[in-house]
Design an enzyme around this catalytic site. Structure first.
Site, mmCIF file in Angstrom:
data_model
loop_
_atom_site.group_PDB
_atom_site.id
_atom_site.type_symbol
_atom_site.label_atom_id
_atom_site.label_comp_id
_atom_site.label_asym_id
_atom_site.label_seq_id
_atom_site.Cartn_x
_atom_site.Cartn_y
_atom_site.Cartn_z
ATOM 1 C CE LYS A 1 -3.835 2.120 2.392
ATOM 2 N NZ LYS A 1 -4.281 3.175 2.492
ATOM 3 C CB ALA B 1 -0.892 10.149 3.767
ATOM 4 C CD GLU B 2 3.114 10.236 7.927
ATOM 5 O OE1 GLU B 2 4.187 10.048 8.523
ATOM 6 O OE2 GLU B 2 2.649 11.355 7.734
ATOM 7 C CE LYS C 1 3.908 4.503 8.363
ATOM 8 N NZ LYS C 1 3.051 4.715 9.529
ATOM 9 C CG ASP D 1 -3.860 10.602 10.589
ATOM 10 O OD1 ASP D 1 -4.974 11.102 10.354
ATOM 11 O OD2 ASP D 1 -3.218 9.962 9.741
#
Lengths: 220, 335
Positions: A7, A10-11, A27, A128
């Site tokens: 995926k 946004a980060e 990540k 968030d």
């Protein structure tokens, strides 16, 4: 180690891989070419640190989140546990809404409220909160909520910051899942039961922030 | 064939535009420009609109080569915006509607921007970043409403830029934001500024006080030039906007992004947004100053869609309101 892109959030980019035989998520907060290099570097470092700190603090407070395996500032990567057999609360809510499963929606709302109450009573501000940033494992009564995506998180005991945290969730929740005002109220009610010492002040702040929120549409 | 005329005057621009089934026939506009260091006040702005309304109306009809009889519907901005300028423009719209015996449609200003953006760019279902002097919102459509996913929790991005332009005494002609954009191109040294993103929301007031306070000192000491500060300000606030837009796109699984509103014609913001979009295989849609900045055609376009769904307003309901949220409007014309 082989990495499979699963995926692009946004980060950064999320890869599925293995860490010493354990299923993991890598990540990678890749360089955002749209940002000024100085700003990009400063934000990326800040957020990686914030995420690592919050993951640790959550586990110490008994709040479920992925286990942290490794942080590598140099390659802009955080490696953490891959939560198997889970879906986002966003998908789960949609499924329940399609089935018109009021009973499980209610228990889901209670679970969310409980986790958030505990998060805030430990002075962790997520920064968030959305239904995309919560995973759920299992179904109905036997399910558990796992919080993810702590890049914007920090620690603070002030009611204002907790209020903003809930306000952010409220807006994301109601715009993602239309006609769920009653359900969100259940989240808030359970939140109050799980954050006994501070909830009253936070609710007052939330009310204030909502009023502030409306003002903006004045001039166009 | 349906022809709509739109009247827009919610801020310092007076615009009257005519649209025929998605084709802009005319779209003249007149801007009230104040001296450097000053903003525009409601009373003076309303006076400006009153003085220019008839000339602009004449120009709109002449350029479109149509007569009042050919018009099917009169549209005006109901809100949000500044009270006095809104009312001065609505009076003109109501008057001509009664003279010409045409139905009236009251339009939400923000919806006007979105519908115009969709018409001009052909974007089908984009995540919308709406940025102007009074609004900063990230919007996505679902179930008959334009839903607000993120917005500013204090001042609007355009307001932040305008007020910094006042500190530097930059010209308001053609707009303070345009002059900041030009000056920023010469900036070299980056000053780190407070960066306030809260989920999909942003905050600019802390950043503005920070730079307002320090700018005169930093410039006097020769540490930073006005150009450096403009560059740093733009880099920081636009990065915040691109970030919340990207977050909304990731959350909504959207592959289209549309920028509308006055600040949307800033080329640097468009470039940054384009880079973000390319990095996630999405497409950017943007327009130029003719349609980004407040104009009459956008009100005509949104009004036309509403008119086709029978959403006209009885004369008694053709009032104005300063507060009118984007998500209050039932979007009957979309699936």
């Amino acid at each position: 180690m082989e990495r499979v892109l699963i995926k692009q959030g946004a980060e950064g980019k999320l890869y599925s891989s293995e860490f010493y035989g354990k299923p993991c998520i890598v990540k990678e907060r890749f360089t955002k070419s749209y940002r000024h290099p100085a700003l990009d570097k400063s934000l990326t470092t800040q957020r990686m640190k914030a995420e690592a700190r919050a993951l640790l603090r959550c586990r110490m407070s008994g709040i479920e989140c992925p286990a942290l395996y490794m942080v590598d500032i140099e390659s802009r990567c955080i490696i953490m546990e891959r939560v198997l057999n889970s879906v986002t609360v966003r998908e789960y809510t949609r499924t329940l809404q399609e089935k018109d499963d009021a009973k499980n929606l209610l228990s889901l709302a209670k679970q969310i409220g409980e986790v958030l109450g505990r998060l805030h009573s430990n002075n962790i501000i997520h920064g968030d909160l959305t239904t995309s940033n919560m995973l759920i494992k299992g179904y109905g009564e036997n399910s558990r909520i796992i919080l993810i995506d702590f890049g914007l998180s920090y620690f603070d005991s002030v009611a204002e910051d907790k209020g903003v945290d809930l306000y952010v969730l409220e807006r994301a929740f109601l715009s993602t899942h239309p006609n769920t005002e009653a359900l969100f109220q259940v989240i808030l009610d359970t939140y109050k039961d799980n954050n006994k010492t501070g909830a009253e002040d936070v609710m007052k702040k939330l009310e204030e922030i909502r009023m502030r929120g409306r003002k903006r549409t004045m001039v166009g | 064939m349906v022809i709509a005329i739109g009247f827009e005057g919610s801020a310092n621009k007076l615009g009257i535009g005519i649209i025929q089934d998605g084709v802009v026939l005319s779209n003249p506009r007149h801007t009230y420009i104040t001296p450097p260091g000053e903003g525009f006040l409601p009373r003076d702005t309303a006076k400006h609109h009153r003085e220019h309304a008839l000339d602009i109306l004449q120009a709109a009809l002449q350029e479109a080569k149509i007569t009042p009889e050919q018009i099917d519907v009169v549209c005006y901005t109901k809100g949000p915006g500044m009270g006095a300028p809104l009312i001065s423009t609505a009076v003109v719209a109501r008057t001509v509607a009664q003279l010409w015996k045409k139905p009236i449609v009251a339009v939400n200003h923000c919806i006007g921007h979105i519908e115009m953006g969709r018409l001009i760019t052909g974007a089908v279902n984009p995540t919308v970043l709406y940025v102007s002097g009074g609004n900063t919102q990230v919007i996505s459509y679902s179930e008959k409403r334009y839903r607000i996913f993120g917005e500013t929790i204090d001042i609007a991005v355009g307001n932040c830029l305008d007020r910094f332009a006042r500190v530097l005494k930059l010209s308001n002609d053609p707009s303070p934001g345009y002059n900041i954009e030009q000056l920023a191109k010469k900036g070299e040294k980056f000053l780190e500024l407070p960066y306030a993103v809260k989920g999909m929301d942003v905050s600019f007031s802390g950043l503005l006080s920070f730079i307002e306070e320090r700018a005169p000192v930093l410039i006097k000491k020769g540490e930073y030039t006005p150009a450096d500060l403009c560059m740093s300000l733009q880099e920081t606030i636009f990065a915040m906007l691109v970030e919340i837009t990207e977050r909304a796109m990731a959350h909504c699984c959207s592959q289209e992004v549309l920028i509308v509103g006055g600040v949307g014609c800033n080329k640097h913001l468009q470039d940054m947004m384009r880079k973000m979009a390319e990095e996630r295989d999405a497409v950017l849609y943007a327009t130029d100053e003719r349609f980004c900045i407040d104009n009459g055609a956008m009100i005509a376009q949104a009004g036309l869609e509403m008119f086709k769904c029978g959403m006209t307003s009885p004369l008694d309901d053709t009032f104005c309101t300063q507060r009118y949220r984007t998500d209050e409007v039932l979007v009957k014309w979309r699936d």
